[in-house]
Design a protein around this motif. Structure first.
Motif, mmCIF file in Angstrom:
data_model
loop_
_atom_site.group_PDB
_atom_site.id
_atom_site.type_symbol
_atom_site.label_atom_id
_atom_site.label_comp_id
_atom_site.label_asym_id
_atom_site.label_seq_id
_atom_site.Cartn_x
_atom_site.Cartn_y
_atom_site.Cartn_z
ATOM 1 N N MET A 1 39.580 -31.489 -42.412
ATOM 2 C CA MET A 1 39.867 -32.666 -43.416
ATOM 3 C C MET A 1 40.176 -33.793 -42.751
ATOM 4 O O MET A 1 39.948 -34.760 -42.850
ATOM 5 N N SER A 2 40.675 -33.639 -41.241
ATOM 6 C CA SER A 2 40.870 -34.625 -40.173
ATOM 7 C C SER A 2 39.555 -35.339 -39.953
ATOM 8 O O SER A 2 39.791 -36.517 -39.798
ATOM 9 N N HIS A 3 38.424 -34.845 -40.127
ATOM 10 C CA HIS A 3 37.325 -35.564 -39.849
ATOM 11 C C HIS A 3 36.920 -36.545 -41.002
ATOM 12 O O HIS A 3 36.539 -37.690 -40.735
ATOM 13 N N ARG A 4 37.305 -35.910 -42.361
ATOM 14 C CA ARG A 4 37.157 -36.923 -43.447
ATOM 15 C C ARG A 4 38.217 -38.128 -43.298
ATOM 16 O O ARG A 4 37.799 -39.193 -43.688
ATOM 17 N N ILE A 5 39.336 -37.982 -42.917
ATOM 18 C CA ILE A 5 40.285 -38.915 -42.692
ATOM 19 C C ILE A 5 40.138 -40.007 -41.696
ATOM 20 O O ILE A 5 39.908 -41.307 -41.921
#
Length: 106
Positions: A1-5
């Protein structure tokens, strides 16, 4: 999810980075459009003045032709008077004609 953010933040930064030049381009286009409008207005005013000047030239030309015709007619009448006076004086007198008191323009 952090990568998407992070990816979303990168896209947002890129969009903001592109938006600033686009805003500048839009402002420049608006300014240029305003300038073109002013040039169009100036050209229209010059066209109006040119047409007015042409009309005045036509009027002056017509007035000049009319005045020339009137001057020619007046010169003819003056010439007839002089000839008539000279002929009358020749019939009644053998003396030469006296000079005119007011010289006629050439």
């Amino acid at each position: 999810m952090s990568h998407r953010i992070d990816l979303l933040h990168d896209h947002l930064r890129t969009a903001l980075y592109v938006r600033v030049p686009l805003d500048e381009i839009a402002a420049a286009a608006t300014e240029q459009s305003h300038g073109v409008g002013q040039v169009r207005q100036a050209v229209n005013q010059m066209d109006d003045v040119t047409r007015q000047t042409a009309a005045l030239v036509d009027e002056a030309s017509a007035a000049s032709k009319s005045l020339k015709g009137q001057a020619d007619a007046l010169a003819g009448l003056v010439g007839e008077c002089r000839v008539g006076q000279e002929a009358e004086q020749r019939e009644t007198s053998t003396q030469p004609l006296p000079p005119l008191a007011v010289p006629l323009p050439a």
